[in-house]
Design an enzyme around this catalytic site. Structure first.
Site, PDB file in Angstrom:
ATOM      1  N   CYS A  92       0.818  -1.216   0.000  1.00 10.93           N
ATOM      2  CA  CYS A  92       0.000   0.000   0.000  1.00 10.93           C
ATOM      3  C   CYS A  92       0.847   1.259   0.000  1.00 10.93           C
ATOM      4  O   CYS A  92       0.571   2.214  -0.723  1.00 10.93           O
ATOM      5  CB  CYS A  92      -0.957  -0.053   1.189  1.00 10.93           C
ATOM      6  N   CYS A 102       1.586  21.060   7.539  1.00 15.70           N
ATOM      7  CA  CYS A 102       1.560  19.601   7.436  1.00 15.70           C
ATOM      8  C   CYS A 102       2.658  19.125   6.489  1.00 15.70           C
ATOM      9  O   CYS A 102       2.625  17.996   6.025  1.00 15.70           O
ATOM     10  CB  CYS A 102       0.184  19.120   6.972  1.00 15.70           C
TER      11      CYS A 102
END
Ligand code: SAH
Length: 440
Positions: A71, A394
């Site tokens: 993933c 972020c």
């Protein structure tokens, strides 16, 4: 070829050196000695893949997720959690020193996440067919190869149950994955939830969902707000299409956060880790003293930060570019009895130029997307007389680059990293900046 991993890269990979050329090795940890094969060699760096780990880090653990190496979302899951926090601090430090020569003593330790699994309150997943079943999962990077992810350990447990139940209903009623030629089928599934109430948006082609499907979905325990979004544009990073159709339940999803009553529309952004959002907002509030005249929050989303700051100023204005979020934010101000807090729909730089010409801004809070502050925003800040800035970031790289510019007029007072996303390489940071007394 043998390489010793010296540090962690911004995407969570290990970095070692061949002669003096940095080589990025996914799945290798600091202090490990690995046998790699070089799969790509560029002028300034190379990319290696692990053949074998010769010497293992004492912090290496078996990842909880079987799909971890496929993933790619959780590259740090192979390390113990306290070590993950050290990697994140190190990546932040490297970036702030490299771009802005920030004194590393100003950078605090990373505040850990309350939960290290089951912390994510929302997912936005592509849907497609795998072995005749409609699944929700991921496409391998740059390919059409789809993998159905049956269980994601960073999603909240109840959210995962909701996902499985929704997928069962869609399969039972015969829905298929999206087909670009037919402009039909299920393209993405977006679900978010707070306090066991869920808002679900099904992103489709030009299909109409069957009334029986809508009924079944609404009977799911906790289903609160059901939407469909029609999205037939071919290549786009947008998940939601331009057209939103309200199907059933309530339009808005309520959220109780630390004494605040908030409501959210599907397209509005909200922090993905609810418990850590509280830590983040408290950290921001703790950096700002009370009794200000005027605070501006840019990139304000549904307005949570401004509402946390409600007692710190006589007036607060938030700027946000997504209309639905601005409508939410203004309702949220009203619901929480804050007549002195309001929100406008505009580009952050555009509105800030206007506001800073008109009046004195005491404190500016910015919480931009990953791309950071644009040139117009930076220029406006440098020309303003804003005394304090709280920069919520972020992305350590764009934070570093932006601080390099802002430092001509501002001191970096402190940098507080907060872990919102265990196992991923993401670092959230709150930085306090104070205007220098005299400009050069
Ligand atoms: N502070 C909020 C949201 C932060 S996410 C919270 O804590 O929930 C960043 C927000 O910036 C998003 O809501 C996005 O829609 C908005 N945004 C992105 N680019 C913008 C721009 N140029 N001007 C104003 N808002 C923008």
């Amino acid at each position: 070829m043998k390489v010793v991993i010296k540090k962690t890269g911004i995407n969570g990979e290990g970095i070692g050196y061949i002669d003096r050329l940095p080589v990025f090795v996914a799945g290798a940890l600091v202090d490990e000695e690995v046998d790699i094969r070089v799969v790509e060699r560029k002028k300034r760096y190379a990319i290696g893949e692990v053949n074998r780990i010769i010497k293992k880090s004492k912090d290496r653990i078996q990842p909880k997720c079987r799909m971890q190496h496929i993933c790619g979302g959780c590259p740090l899951m192979i390390a113990r959690y306290p070590r993950q926090l050290e990697y994140k601090k190190d990546v932040l430090k490297q970036s702030l020193i490299k771009y802005a020569q920030v004194n590393p003593r100003k950078i605090q330790n990373v505040l850990p996440s309350a939960d290290i699994f089951g912390y994510r309150n929302q997912f936005k997943m592509p849907c497609a067919m795998e072995e005749n079943r409609l699944g929700s999962g991921l496409f391998m990077p740059n390919s059409n190869y789809f993998i159905d992810i049956r269980r994601c350990f960073v999603h909240e447990d109840e959210l995962e149950k909701m996902r499985a139940r929704i997928m069962d209903i869609l399969n039972a009623d015969g829905y298929l994955g999206y087909d670009h030629h037919q402009k039909s089928g299920i393209r993405n599934l977006v679900v978010r939830g707070f306090d066991n109430r869920y808002q679900c948006t099904i992103i489709t082609g030009e299909d109409e969902l069957l009334p029986q499907t809508i009924d079944k979905l609404m009977r799911l325990p906790g289903m609160y707000s059901l939407w469909q979004s029609i999205h037939t544009i071919k290549k786009t990073p947008e998940i939601f299409g331009p057209k939103m159709i309200f199907l059933a339940g309530e339009k808005l999803l309520p959220l109780h956060l630390d004494g605040l009553d908030l409501e959210i529309s599907p397209r509005s952004f909200f922090q993905l880790n609810t418990k850590q959002a509280i830590q983040l907002y408290r950290t921001i509030a703790s950096m700002i003293s009370g009794n200000h005249e005027f605070i501006v929050e840019a990139y304000s989303g549904i307005g949570a930060i401004s509402l946390y700051l409600k007692d710190k100023a006589k007036e607060i204005i938030g700027i946000e570019s997504i209309k639905d979020a601005v409508v939410n934010a203004n309702r949220n101000a009203k619901k929480n009895g804050c007549a002195h807090v309001s929100f406008v729909c505009d580009d952050a730089a555009n509105k800030l130029v206007y506001l800073s010409k008109k009046r004195t801004i005491d404190v500016l809070v910015v919480d931009p997307p990953r791309s950071g502050l644009d040139d117009a925003m930076l220029e406006c800040i440098l020309r303003s007389k804003i005394k304090e800035i709280v920069y919520v970031s972020c992305n350590a790289a764009t934070l570093g680059k932006n601080l390099a510019v802002l430092q001509s007029c501002y001191h970096v007072e402190k940098v507080v990293p907060i872990d919102m996303f265990p196992h991923t390489p993401h670092v959230e940071t709150v930085t306090l900046l104070r205007r220098k007394e005299r400009r050069k």
